[in-house]
Scaffold this active site. Structure first.
Site, PDB file in Angstrom:
ATOM      1  N   LYS A 109      36.634  41.237  27.682  1.00  0.00           N
ATOM      2  CA  LYS A 109      36.672  40.295  26.541  1.00  0.00           C
ATOM      3  C   LYS A 109      35.436  40.423  25.665  1.00  0.00           C
ATOM      4  O   LYS A 109      35.494  40.248  24.451  1.00  0.00           O
ATOM      5  CB  LYS A 109      36.814  38.861  27.062  1.00  0.00           C
ATOM      6  CG  LYS A 109      35.619  38.433  27.916  1.00  0.00           C
ATOM      7  CD  LYS A 109      35.951  37.503  29.042  1.00  0.00           C
ATOM      8  CE  LYS A 109      34.800  37.539  30.048  1.00  0.00           C
ATOM      9  NZ  LYS A 109      35.022  36.802  31.244  1.00  0.00           N
ATOM     10  N   GLU A 132      45.757  42.840  28.063  1.00  0.00           N
ATOM     11  CA  GLU A 132      46.306  41.563  28.552  1.00  0.00           C
ATOM     12  C   GLU A 132      45.333  40.829  29.454  1.00  0.00           C
ATOM     13  O   GLU A 132      45.219  39.597  29.419  1.00  0.00           O
ATOM     14  CB  GLU A 132      47.619  41.836  29.303  1.00  0.00           C
ATOM     15  CG  GLU A 132      48.378  40.610  29.723  1.00  0.00           C
ATOM     16  CD  GLU A 132      48.821  39.786  28.530  1.00  0.00           C
ATOM     17  OE1 GLU A 132      48.194  38.737  28.312  1.00  0.00           O
ATOM     18  OE2 GLU A 132      49.757  40.186  27.812  1.00  0.00           O
ATOM     19  N   GLU A 192      30.787  33.716  35.681  1.00  0.00           N
ATOM     20  CA  GLU A 192      30.096  34.905  35.177  1.00  0.00           C
ATOM     21  C   GLU A 192      28.782  35.088  35.943  1.00  0.00           C
ATOM     22  O   GLU A 192      28.243  34.117  36.490  1.00  0.00           O
ATOM     23  CB  GLU A 192      29.790  34.740  33.681  1.00  0.00           C
ATOM     24  CG  GLU A 192      31.023  34.624  32.802  1.00  0.00           C
ATOM     25  CD  GLU A 192      31.909  35.862  32.855  1.00  0.00           C
ATOM     26  OE1 GLU A 192      31.401  36.964  32.619  1.00  0.00           O
ATOM     27  OE2 GLU A 192      33.108  35.713  33.138  1.00  0.00           O
ATOM     28  N   LYS A 207      37.266  34.686  24.185  1.00  0.00           N
ATOM     29  CA  LYS A 207      38.714  34.781  24.390  1.00  0.00           C
ATOM     30  C   LYS A 207      39.460  34.264  23.158  1.00  0.00           C
ATOM     31  O   LYS A 207      40.496  34.813  22.767  1.00  0.00           O
ATOM     32  CB  LYS A 207      39.109  34.022  25.655  1.00  0.00           C
ATOM     33  CG  LYS A 207      38.556  34.712  26.915  1.00  0.00           C
ATOM     34  CD  LYS A 207      38.629  33.844  28.142  1.00  0.00           C
ATOM     35  CE  LYS A 207      38.067  34.552  29.365  1.00  0.00           C
ATOM     36  NZ  LYS A 207      37.844  33.657  30.498  1.00  0.00           N
ATOM     37  N   GLY A 308      39.938  36.238  38.692  1.00  0.00           N
ATOM     38  CA  GLY A 308      40.060  36.715  40.066  1.00  0.00           C
ATOM     39  C   GLY A 308      40.645  38.115  40.086  1.00  0.00           C
ATOM     40  O   GLY A 308      41.325  38.542  39.150  1.00  0.00           O
TER      41      GLY A 308
HETATM   42  N1  HSE Z   1      34.107  33.490  34.065  1.00  0.00           N
HETATM   43  C1  HSE Z   1      35.472  33.577  33.662  1.00  0.00           C
HETATM   44  C2  HSE Z   1      36.155  32.258  34.025  1.00  0.00           C
HETATM   45  C3  HSE Z   1      36.153  34.738  34.346  1.00  0.00           C
HETATM   46  O1  HSE Z   1      35.551  31.426  34.709  1.00  0.00           O
HETATM   47  O2  HSE Z   1      37.288  32.053  33.605  1.00  0.00           O
HETATM   48  C4  HSE Z   1      37.460  35.150  33.708  1.00  0.00           C
HETATM   49  O3  HSE Z   1      37.299  35.614  32.397  1.00  0.00           O
END
Ligand code: HSE
Length: 434
Positions: A109, A132, A192, A207, A308
């Site tokens: 992303k 995706e 993250e 996103k 995940g």
């Molecule tokens: N750090 C992100 C979350 C991981 O918690 O959704 C998925 O992009």
């Protein structure tokens, strides 16, 4: 005629890369049958490639390299999967691949949202880019917005797009401190490396930027998206919102589009109180959800695991399959006149059951019901006998069972309905075992 072979490379053998390789290898026969062509893992790349390849038991014929650039000169490679993460190494690989006419699948992303113009420029020779997995994990939101809804005007998108912050908000509702909830999210592996990216809303903004690009084709720099995270929220806000306002906070990434002229986009990331009865309030822990308002489709809700290894690899391999299908064009996939599916016997189908009975309110009746179930090996999960008031002759009894095979349950029910003190009037429901 020799069967066509679609060769795939995976760059990055972290958690997602390893799961992608595992899934590709395990499902290759089924995917190949559906494609009418072989789908083969041709190369992998990682700083620790020897160690990872051993752990994954990769055969000798899979090319292994520590240098992502080495993939660019690998002959016969059709699709490069970029799951390196980060910005610059990933950009060099993806831009180089696209410019050289290779097709790319990425889950990145950060790369997509920050380098969208460079990626589009590199695609001028017709190479394809699918992503995706970059938004919402396994939720098929990119394909839905970019392809399935292409006849619609998408007017708004509201998304819970970050699992970590949703995890914190919903665990705080359950009584945890925000700090303890963040530690859990880190231990579960979806926060993250620097969790400030999650907490501040920047991950969500990236996103939102990707979804805006999918919808409009234009670039929305995520650093320009008004963004507030959940750092200022405390347990007292969550409790007050629930008790006094009947609402729950969710960190929403929002896009609103005005289609009256050239598409104009309103975008922001903000903690937002949603009514407890709203479907977004039911999205808990690390799950993600996207509400899409489209004309003429109406309101659509997508919900599922947003992060995940498994969900991300699912989206990556799905993209590889779709790219392979596009590349094959007119190749003939598995015959459409396939044999009918083998139907599993209904009596073997297992479920917990709900059973409502009318029973004469006298000693020993429930014991006989319990015996009938026990004889078939069915375990009772709960028994309820709502009080009807006074001394009614008949009582309502509701039983729920632990999972049991339909055939055994039906046999036990037939026995129960033969008990003289049980009325033939009854109701049976299966219960969703989730
Ligand atoms: N750090 C992100 C979350 C991981 O918690 O959704 C998925 O992009």
């Amino acid at each position: 005629m020799p069967q066509r072979n679609i060769r795939v490379a995976v760059a990055g053998l972290g958690v997602v890369g390893r799961e992608t390789v595992r899934l590709l290898q395990e499902r290759a026969p089924r995917l190949s049958r559906r494609l009418g062509a072989e789908l083969t893992l041709d190369a992998v790349c990682d700083r620790q490639v020897a160690r990872e390849a051993r752990a994954l038991k990769l055969p000798g014929c899979v090319f292994k390299t520590r240098d992502p650039q080495a993939l660019l000169s690998r002959p016969g490679l059709d699709v490069i999967v970029e799951v390196l993460g980060g910005l610059e190494d990933a950009r060099r690989l993806v831009v180089g691949a696209l410019a050289g006419g290779r097709h790319v699948v990425t889950a990145n992303k950060l790369l997509l949202s920050r380098r969208w113009p460079a990626l589009q420029a590199a695609r001028r020779h017709g190479a394809r880019l699918r992503f995706e997995a970059a938004v919402g994990g396994a939720i098929p939101i990119v394909q839905s917005l970019g392809e399935s809804l292409c006849a619609d005007r998408v007017e708004a998108v509201y998304g819970i797009l970050n699992g970590t912050t949703n995890y914190i908000l919903t665990r705080v509702e359950e009584g945890l401190t925000p700090e303890a909830a963040l530690s859990e999210a880190q231990a579960l592996g979806f926060a993250e490396k620097d969790p400030r990216l999650d907490l501040s809303g920047q991950d969500t903004a990236q996103k939102v930027s990707v979804l805006a690009a999918v919808l409009t084709g234009a670039w929305l720099d995520p650093r320009r998206i008004p963004c507030r995270g959940i750092e200022g929220l405390g347990a007292e806000d969550v409790a007050f919102a629930r008790e006094e306002l009947g609402r729950a906070p969710r960190l929403l990434g929002a896009l609103r589009l005005d289609w009256s002229g050239d598409p104009r986009v309103e975008a922001h990331v903000f903690p937002t109180l949603v009514p407890l009865s709203h479907p977004l309030a039911a999205v808990r822990r690390q799950r993600n959800a996207v509400l899409v308002r489209a004309d003429p489709a109406g309101d659509l809700l997508f919900e599922g695991p947003g992060a995940g290894a498994g969900p991300t690899a699912s989206a990556v391999v799905g993209d590889v399959f779709l790219l392979a299908r596009e590349l094959l064009g007119a190749a003939s996939p598995e015959s459409p006149a396939a044999a009918p599916a083998e139907l599993a016997p209904a009596e073997d189908s297992v479920s917990p059951f709900y059973l409502r009975l009318r029973a004469m309110d006298r000693p020993g009746v429930l014991a006989r019901v319990a015996q009938a179930l026990g004889r078939r090996g069915i375990s009772i999960a709960s028994i309820h006998q709502p009080q009807s008031g006074g001394r009614a002759l008949w009582a309502q009894v509701v039983l729920t069972t632990h999972p049991a095979a339909q055939g055994r349950f039906d046999d036990a029910l037939a026995d129960i309905l033969r008990i003289p003190s049980i009325s033939p009037r009854h109701a049976v429901l299966r219960m969703l075992d989730a």
